[in-house]
Design an enzyme around this catalytic site. Structure first.
Site, short mmCIF file in Angstrom:
data_model
loop_
_atom_site.label_atom_id
_atom_site.label_comp_id
_atom_site.label_asym_id
_atom_site.label_seq_id
_atom_site.Cartn_x
_atom_site.Cartn_y
_atom_site.Cartn_z
N SER A 190 0.94 -1.14 -0.15
CA SER A 190 -0.10 0.07 -0.20
C SER A 190 1.10 1.30 -0.13
O SER A 190 1.73 1.44 -1.00
CB SER A 190 -0.85 -0.02 1.06
OG SER A 190 -2.15 0.92 1.08
N GLU A 320 -9.33 -5.37 -5.20
CA GLU A 320 -8.47 -4.40 -4.35
C GLU A 320 -9.42 -3.23 -3.69
O GLU A 320 -9.26 -3.14 -2.32
CB GLU A 320 -7.80 -3.38 -5.40
CG GLU A 320 -6.53 -3.66 -5.43
CD GLU A 320 -5.21 -3.86 -4.50
OE1 GLU A 320 -5.59 -3.57 -3.42
OE2 GLU A 320 -4.31 -4.57 -4.63
N HIS A 438 -7.46 -5.54 -0.85
CA HIS A 438 -6.33 -5.14 -0.43
C HIS A 438 -5.93 -5.51 0.78
O HIS A 438 -6.64 -5.64 1.94
CB HIS A 438 -6.83 -3.34 -0.15
CG HIS A 438 -5.47 -2.58 -0.07
ND1 HIS A 438 -4.66 -2.27 -1.09
CD2 HIS A 438 -5.15 -1.58 0.88
CE1 HIS A 438 -3.77 -1.45 -0.90
NE2 HIS A 438 -3.98 -1.02 0.32
#
Length: 539
Positions: A190, A320, A438
């Site tokens: 990230s 995601e 994610h």
């Protein structure tokens, strides 16, 4: 668990402990090694100052240091952490070989405002079993890490400079832990992936590592670079009671301000729509100076031929935006009015521009095909949110890399596996939805305390072994599949073919699922939509 032997590093002697890996072999850990002078008082907001010598001959490194001050979105705590947070952790497997081991240095994510590198979320046991040294660390976040006030001598990016200092510490000391200072793989997820991507282009750091692995984050994603940081600093000063307009007085006030919880108020983003990825305090482009890290547009660097010379793994998960879509929950019917927030910021289209209305209609039609936006549309919304914030930018970065970085092999992946350790989608009440959200891929690289204890089911355990073997192969050999390996079903992870033009580009991608397989240009219809919308093939 027993005390391990002492290790003599440049700053003094550190004492760690010995523990047992899942396979029964031993490893050593040294937790909470200070790598910088505590950034307190007049050092607040400034570049980190390296420690020359410890204040005592030996320090016990049994417990990790605190995370940076933050609003912890995982626990719901509105204030946690410490300003004195610049500590790193070294994990090293017991080795019968005198040959130094590859080193993997991890940068944690959290949108530059939350997170930590500690082993409650980043326990590297299965990486260690593959014969590598792992280093994790904490760095300054939010206001403390990214406040910028150049007129008062605070250029910003202190958090990035913390990361650079850790790389220098490793080059200086890691050989004492049987690590190879000339074989360092930088990896992150990230915003940590964005930092990893950024360091590929920075003069102060790009020569401090030899490989990079980028999980679900690139520096060109929305709102990664701030173009209005000094104004935000002044607004923060007013918010916490400073009445002066003089930049030096503002700095003096903020450096002496003790109620750090107040610094978090502008970072609490609960009041914003959950699909809005804007980060209030973030990295900046600095004026050129010896300690500056970002001095020009990242796009400019990405278009500079062969500015990257090291091999790279880059990738994303197949869903995601799944957790964000699930969080929207009952509010999906109200989602359409927020489409204006999903126009790529780099298009520089004002909120009042009629063109936004047309783009709004285009996005809505592409993803929802004229259907009512309700719970039945959760998967479509997941793709929209994921593509807007992550996937389209990761694909864009891959295309630029393929076009301009011909001396840097690129291995792309998409993580599709949906199993017992897809912890983050479950954490956000999306466990009933298909796909990998994610952060879910990271759950198969590190072990996390909030996950189920071992033994895991057979498929999850196999995926942990697969991910850790691929990642450590890359750290060892610069190639995740250097030979045909039945652990991977004989699949060879092919690098993306280099291309001298934007035409006929093929982003060959490894699909990581129960079985590994290669795919040409995955998600191409959605990626082409954003490519055309952003018109980014301009170099």
């Amino acid at each position: 668990m027993v005390v391990s032997e002492r290790v003599n590093i440049k700053q003094g002697i550190v004492i760690g402990k010995e523990d047992i890996l899942p396979n029964g072999k031993r490893y050593h850990f040294f937790k909470g090694i200070p790598f910088a002078v505590p950034p307190l008082g007049e050092l607040r907001f400034k570049a980190p100052v390296p420690i020359e010598k410890f204040s005592v001959p030996e320090i016990e490194c049994f417990k990790e240091g605190p995370a940076s001050v933050q609003h912890d979105t995982d626990t719901g705590k509105k204030f946690t952490g410490s300003e004195d947070c610049l500590y790193l952790n070294v994990f090293t497997p017991e080795s019968k070989s005198n040959k130094p081991l590859p080193v993997m240095l991890y940068i944690h994510g959290g949108g530059f405002t939350t997170g930590n590198g500690n082993s409650d979320k980043h326990n590297p046991l299965y990486l260690l079993q593959e014969g590598v040294v792992v280093v994790t660390f904490n760095y300054r976040l939010g206001v403390l890490g990214y406040l910028s006030l150049p007129e008062a001598g605070i250029p910003g990016n202190a958090g990035l400079k913390d990361q650079v200092l850790v790389m220098k510490w490793i080059r200086q000391n890691i050989s004492q832990f049987n690590g190879d200072p000339n074989n360092i793989t930088l990896f992150g997820q990230s915003s940590g992936g964005s930092c990893t991507h950024l360091h590929l282009f920075l003069d102060n750091s790009k020569n401090l590592f030899q490989k990079a692995i980028i999980h679900s984050g690139v520096i060109i994603m929305p709102s990664m670079i701030d173009d209005d940081a000094p104004a935000k600093t002044r607004n923060l000063a007013k918010l916490v009671g400073c009445t002066s307009e003089d930049p030096h007085e503002i700095l003096k006030f903020l450096q002496s301000y003790n109620n750090l919880e107040e610094f978090l108020k502008p970072l609490v983003i609960d009041g914003l729509p959950v699909w809005n990825p804007d980060i209030p305090i973030k990295p900046v482009i600095e004026d050129d100076s010896p300690e500056a890290v970002i001095t020009k547009s990242v796009f400019e660097s990405m278009c500079e031929p062969n500015s990257v010379q090291v091999p790279v793994i880059m990738g994303y998960t197949d869903a995601e935006g799944l957790s964000r879509a699930a969080v929207c929950g009952e509010n999906l019917e109200n989602f359409p009015k927020y489409f204006k927030d999903l126009i790529p910021p780099e298009l520089n289209i004002s909120l009042k521009d009629p063109q936004r209305i047309q783009l709004d209609k285009s996005i809505k039609e592409f993803y929802f095909k004229g259907e009512k936006i309700d719970k039945k549309m959760t998967y479509q919304l997941s793709h929209l949110l994921g593509d807007y914030q992550f996937t389209s930018y990761i694909r864009q970065a891959a295309e630029f890399h393929t076009r301009f970085q011909h001396k840097s092999p690129l291995y792309m992946y998409r993580f599709d596996f949906d199993g017992q350790l897809n912890l983050y989608k479950r954490k956000h009440k999306a466990g009933h939805l298909k796909g990998a959200s994610h952060v879910d891929d990271l759950c198969y690289v590190f072990q996390m305390e909030f996950g189920p204890p071992e033994p895991w089911d057979e498929e999850a355990h196999k995926m942990v072994l697969t991910m850790c073997k691929l990642w450590t192969n890359f750290a060892k050999y610069s190639n995740p599949t250097p030979t045909i390996d039945q652990q991977f079903g004989g699949c060879i992870w092919e690098p993306v073919p280099k291309c001298d033009s934007w035409e006929n580009m093929n982003i060959k991608t490894l699909i990581i699922d129960k079985e590994l397989r290669m795919m040409d240009n995955p998600d191409e219809e959605r990626m082409a939509f954003w490519r055309n919308l952003k018109n980014y093939h301009k170099c």
